[in-house]
Design a protein around this motif. Structure first.
Motif, PDB file in Angstrom:
ATOM      1  N   ALA A  16       0.790  -1.306  -0.045  1.00  0.00           N
ATOM      2  CA  ALA A  16      -0.136  -0.073  -0.067  1.00  0.00           C
ATOM      3  C   ALA A  16       0.888   1.336  -0.068  1.00  0.00           C
ATOM      4  CB  ALA A  16      -0.734  -0.041   1.108  1.00  0.00           C
ATOM      5  N   THR A  17       2.137   1.243   0.844  1.00  0.00           N
ATOM      6  CA  THR A  17       2.996   2.316   0.753  1.00  0.00           C
ATOM      7  C   THR A  17       3.454   2.449  -0.523  1.00  0.00           C
ATOM      8  OG1 THR A  17       3.376   1.622   3.063  1.00  0.00           O
ATOM      9  CG2 THR A  17       4.748   3.414   2.247  1.00  0.00           C
ATOM     10  N   ALA A  18       3.761   1.454  -1.038  1.00  0.00           N
ATOM     11  CA  ALA A  18       4.642   1.844  -2.457  1.00  0.00           C
ATOM     12  C   ALA A  18       3.481   1.941  -3.438  1.00  0.00           C
ATOM     13  CB  ALA A  18       5.146   0.348  -2.839  1.00  0.00           C
ATOM     14  N   SER A  19       2.284   1.651  -3.427  1.00  0.00           N
ATOM     15  CA  SER A  19       1.488   2.237  -4.503  1.00  0.00           C
ATOM     16  C   SER A  19       1.138   3.710  -4.201  1.00  0.00           C
ATOM     17  CB  SER A  19       0.262   1.438  -4.545  1.00  0.00           C
ATOM     18  OG  SER A  19      -0.576   1.633  -3.140  1.00  0.00           O
ATOM     19  N   ALA A  20       1.166   4.184  -2.982  1.00  0.00           N
ATOM     20  CA  ALA A  20       0.861   5.490  -2.563  1.00  0.00           C
ATOM     21  C   ALA A  20       2.327   6.395  -3.040  1.00  0.00           C
ATOM     22  CB  ALA A  20       0.252   5.843  -1.460  1.00  0.00           C
ATOM     23  N   SER A  21       2.687   6.065  -3.966  1.00  0.00           N
ATOM     24  CA  SER A  21       4.232   6.660  -4.376  1.00  0.00           C
ATOM     25  C   SER A  21       4.017   8.362  -4.318  1.00  0.00           C
ATOM     26  CB  SER A  21       4.630   6.334  -5.701  1.00  0.00           C
ATOM     27  OG  SER A  21       5.513   7.241  -6.156  1.00  0.00           O
ATOM     28  N   THR A  22       5.010   9.126  -3.830  1.00  0.00           N
ATOM     29  CA  THR A  22       4.961  10.440  -3.675  1.00  0.00           C
ATOM     30  C   THR A  22       5.186  11.052  -5.106  1.00  0.00           C
ATOM     31  OG1 THR A  22       5.908  10.284  -1.215  1.00  0.00           O
ATOM     32  CG2 THR A  22       5.961  12.466  -2.598  1.00  0.00           C
ATOM     33  N   THR A  23       6.032   9.918  -5.883  1.00  0.00           N
ATOM     34  CA  THR A  23       6.361  10.668  -7.267  1.00  0.00           C
ATOM     35  C   THR A  23       5.111  10.640  -7.945  1.00  0.00           C
ATOM     36  OG1 THR A  23       8.837  10.182  -7.067  1.00  0.00           O
ATOM     37  CG2 THR A  23       7.889   9.786  -9.162  1.00  0.00           C
ATOM     38  N   LEU A  24       4.464   9.596  -7.927  1.00  0.00           N
ATOM     39  CA  LEU A  24       2.898   9.565  -8.771  1.00  0.00           C
ATOM     40  C   LEU A  24       2.293  10.719  -8.462  1.00  0.00           C
ATOM     41  CD1 LEU A  24       1.333   7.993 -10.644  1.00  0.00           C
ATOM     42  CD2 LEU A  24       0.321   6.729  -8.759  1.00  0.00           C
ATOM     43  N   GLN A  25       1.977  11.006  -7.131  1.00  0.00           N
ATOM     44  CA  GLN A  25       1.349  12.454  -6.755  1.00  0.00           C
ATOM     45  C   GLN A  25       1.885  13.625  -7.426  1.00  0.00           C
ATOM     46  OE1 GLN A  25       1.144  12.394  -2.522  1.00  0.00           O
ATOM     47  NE2 GLN A  25       0.302  10.497  -2.654  1.00  0.00           N
ATOM     48  N   ASN A  26       3.378  13.679  -7.249  1.00  0.00           N
ATOM     49  CA  ASN A  26       3.912  14.663  -7.861  1.00  0.00           C
ATOM     50  C   ASN A  26       3.953  14.824  -9.502  1.00  0.00           C
ATOM     51  OD1 ASN A  26       5.157  15.291  -5.427  1.00  0.00           O
ATOM     52  ND2 ASN A  26       7.317  14.285  -5.710  1.00  0.00           N
ATOM     53  N   LEU A  27       3.973  13.614 -10.079  1.00  0.00           N
ATOM     54  CA  LEU A  27       3.746  13.656 -11.568  1.00  0.00           C
ATOM     55  C   LEU A  27       1.977  14.028 -11.840  1.00  0.00           C
ATOM     56  CD1 LEU A  27       5.048  10.294 -12.493  1.00  0.00           C
ATOM     57  CD2 LEU A  27       5.771  12.205 -13.465  1.00  0.00           C
ATOM     58  N   GLN A  28       1.213  13.837 -10.832  1.00  0.00           N
ATOM     59  CA  GLN A  28      -0.258  14.321 -11.236  1.00  0.00           C
ATOM     60  C   GLN A  28      -0.099  15.931 -11.002  1.00  0.00           C
ATOM     61  OE1 GLN A  28      -2.434  12.837 -12.531  1.00  0.00           O
ATOM     62  NE2 GLN A  28      -2.780  10.929 -11.676  1.00  0.00           N
ATOM     63  N   THR A  29       0.637  16.435  -9.863  1.00  0.00           N
ATOM     64  CA  THR A  29       0.848  17.897  -9.721  1.00  0.00           C
ATOM     65  C   THR A  29       1.348  18.625 -10.928  1.00  0.00           C
ATOM     66  OG1 THR A  29       0.847  17.472  -7.338  1.00  0.00           O
ATOM     67  CG2 THR A  29       1.729  19.733  -8.344  1.00  0.00           C
ATOM     68  N   ALA A  30       2.488  17.825 -11.364  1.00  0.00           N
ATOM     69  CA  ALA A  30       3.109  18.405 -12.745  1.00  0.00           C
ATOM     70  C   ALA A  30       2.317  18.500 -13.964  1.00  0.00           C
ATOM     71  CB  ALA A  30       4.429  17.675 -12.719  1.00  0.00           C
ATOM     72  N   TYR A  31       1.281  17.311 -13.864  1.00  0.00           N
ATOM     73  CA  TYR A  31       0.782  17.255 -15.326  1.00  0.00           C
ATOM     74  C   TYR A  31      -0.231  18.414 -15.042  1.00  0.00           C
ATOM     75  CZ  TYR A  31      -2.833  15.274 -18.353  1.00  0.00           C
ATOM     76  OH  TYR A  31      -3.608  15.239 -19.376  1.00  0.00           O
ATOM     77  N   ASN A  32      -1.084  18.387 -13.910  1.00  0.00           N
ATOM     78  CA  ASN A  32      -2.182  19.489 -13.917  1.00  0.00           C
ATOM     79  C   ASN A  32      -1.627  20.826 -13.989  1.00  0.00           C
ATOM     80  OD1 ASN A  32      -4.743  20.196 -12.960  1.00  0.00           O
ATOM     81  ND2 ASN A  32      -3.567  21.285 -11.455  1.00  0.00           N
ATOM     82  N   GLY A  33      -0.238  21.013 -13.508  1.00  0.00           N
ATOM     83  CA  GLY A  33       0.445  22.543 -13.717  1.00  0.00           C
ATOM     84  C   GLY A  33       1.011  22.706 -15.375  1.00  0.00           C
ATOM     85  N   GLU A  34       1.264  21.829 -15.913  1.00  0.00           N
ATOM     86  CA  GLU A  34       1.672  21.720 -17.392  1.00  0.00           C
ATOM     87  C   GLU A  34       0.436  21.901 -18.074  1.00  0.00           C
ATOM     88  OE1 GLU A  34       4.698  22.164 -18.353  1.00  0.00           O
ATOM     89  OE2 GLU A  34       5.756  21.206 -16.804  1.00  0.00           O
ATOM     90  N   SER A  35      -0.693  21.268 -17.940  1.00  0.00           N
ATOM     91  CA  SER A  35      -1.814  21.624 -18.695  1.00  0.00           C
ATOM     92  C   SER A  35      -2.402  22.946 -18.444  1.00  0.00           C
ATOM     93  CB  SER A  35      -3.152  20.323 -18.187  1.00  0.00           C
ATOM     94  OG  SER A  35      -2.164  19.220 -18.289  1.00  0.00           O
ATOM     95  N   ASN A  36      -2.319  23.393 -17.051  1.00  0.00           N
ATOM     96  CA  ASN A  36      -2.933  24.678 -17.232  1.00  0.00           C
ATOM     97  C   ASN A  36      -2.049  25.736 -17.686  1.00  0.00           C
ATOM     98  OD1 ASN A  36      -5.630  25.148 -15.205  1.00  0.00           O
ATOM     99  ND2 ASN A  36      -4.621  23.265 -14.351  1.00  0.00           N
ATOM    100  N   ALA A  37      -0.792  25.450 -17.607  1.00  0.00           N
ATOM    101  CA  ALA A  37       0.220  26.463 -18.066  1.00  0.00           C
ATOM    102  C   ALA A  37      -0.017  26.598 -19.795  1.00  0.00           C
ATOM    103  CB  ALA A  37       1.767  26.058 -17.956  1.00  0.00           C
ATOM    104  N   HIS A  38      -0.073  25.399 -20.378  1.00  0.00           N
ATOM    105  CA  HIS A  38      -0.652  25.339 -21.557  1.00  0.00           C
ATOM    106  C   HIS A  38      -1.736  26.278 -22.071  1.00  0.00           C
ATOM    107  CE1 HIS A  38      -2.865  23.117 -25.090  1.00  0.00           C
ATOM    108  NE2 HIS A  38      -1.810  23.732 -25.702  1.00  0.00           N
ATOM    109  N   ALA A  39      -3.031  26.059 -21.491  1.00  0.00           N
ATOM    110  CA  ALA A  39      -4.242  26.865 -21.447  1.00  0.00           C
ATOM    111  C   ALA A  39      -3.953  28.180 -21.391  1.00  0.00           C
ATOM    112  CB  ALA A  39      -5.388  26.281 -20.602  1.00  0.00           C
ATOM    113  N   ARG A  40      -2.886  28.519 -20.294  1.00  0.00           N
ATOM    114  CA  ARG A  40      -2.939  29.939 -19.754  1.00  0.00           C
ATOM    115  C   ARG A  40      -2.017  30.870 -20.779  1.00  0.00           C
ATOM    116  NH1 ARG A  40      -1.332  28.756 -14.989  1.00  0.00           N
ATOM    117  NH2 ARG A  40       0.734  28.797 -15.233  1.00  0.00           N
TER     118      ARG A  40
END
Ligand code: FE2
Ligand code: FE2
Ligand code: FE2
Length: 198
Positions: A16-40
Motif C-alpha cells: 500500500a505504501t509503495a502504491s501511494a508513491s509520492t512521485t506518482l502524486q508529484n507527476l499528477q501535480t506537474a501534469y495539472n500544472g503543465e496542462s494549465n500553463a498550456h491553456a494559460r
C-alpha cells in the motif's frame, strides 16, 4: 501461524505504501500544472495579438506547445505507474501582456527553482528513472522559458516585431530562438525533432 499472519499484514502495508508513491502524486501535480500553463499561455498569446505584439504572442505559443509536450510526457509515466492523468483546467487570469509576462516569469521560476528540483529529488530517492527523465526535461525547458520571457519583458519595442519564430523540441519541450546544434541540448535527439512556432 501468528508469525505468518504478521508477515502477510506487513506485506500488505508495504504494498500500500509503495502504491501511494509520492512521485506518482508529484507527476499528477506537474501534469495539472503543465496542462494549465498550456491553456494559460494560449490565452496570453491571444491577448498579445490584440495588443499588436506578435513577438510576445509567438513566444507564448511556443511555450504553450512545450508545456503540452511536458504534460504528455508526464502522462506517459503516470499511466506506466498505473495511474490516470487528471487535470483541472482553471480559467486563466488575463491582464495586459506586460503583466502576463511577469506572471509567466513567476510561474517558470517557481517550476525551475522549487517544484521540479523537489520532484527530481523525490524521484531519485524512489529510483524512478522515467519520472526523473520527464521532470528533468521539463526543468531544463522551464529555465529557458524564464530566460526568454524575461528577455521579452525587458524589450517592449521587440514585442512588436513580426515574423519571429521559435523552435520547440517535440521530445522534451526545449524552446529556443535558433537551431545552431545537431542534437537537442536537453534530450540529445536529432534537431529534426524540432518544430517551428510563430
Ligand atoms: Fe513545462
Ligand atoms: Fe515553461
Ligand atoms: Fe529535446
Amino acid at each position: 501461524m501468528k508469525r505468518s499472519l504478521f508477515l502477510l499484514i506487513a506485506l500488505i502495508v508495504l504494498a500500500a505504501t509503495a502504491s501511494a508513491s509520492t512521485t506518482l502524486q508529484n507527476l499528477q501535480t506537474a501534469y495539472n500544472g503543465e496542462s494549465n500553463a498550456h491553456a494559460r499561455y494560449l490565452a496570453f498569446a491571444l491577448k498579445a495579438e490584440q495588443e499588436h505584439l506578435p513577438q510576445a504572442a509567438a513566444l507564448f505559443r511556443a511555450a504553450a506547445r512545450a508545456e503540452e509536450i511536458h504534460a504528455a510526457n508526464h502522462a506517459v509515466v503516470i499511466k506506466k505507474m498505473g495511474g490516470t492523468p487528471e487535470a483541472k483546467i482553471e480559467k486563466p487570469e488575463i491582464k495586459t501582456t506586460a503583466d502576463n509576462l511577469q506572471a509567466a516569469i513567476k510561474g517558470e521560476t517557481y517550476e525551475r527553482d522549487v517544484m521540479y528540483p523537489e520532484f527530481i529529488k523525490q524521484a531519485r530517492a524512489e529510483r524512478n528513472r522515467d519520472a526523473l527523465e520527464t521532470f528533468n526535461f521539463a526543468k531544463t525547458a522551464e529555465a529557458e522559458h524564464a530566460r526568454l520571457y524575461t528577455e521579452t519583458s525587458k524589450d517592449p519595442a521587440k514585442q512588436k516585431a513580426a515574423g519571429v519564430k521559435y523552435y520547440v523540441c517535440t521530445i522534451c519541450g526545449y524552446t529556443t530562438t535558433k537551431i545552431d546544434f545537431e542534437k537537442c541540448p536537453s534530450c540529445f535527439n536529432p534537431k529534426d525533432k524540432y518544430v517551428a512556432v510563430s
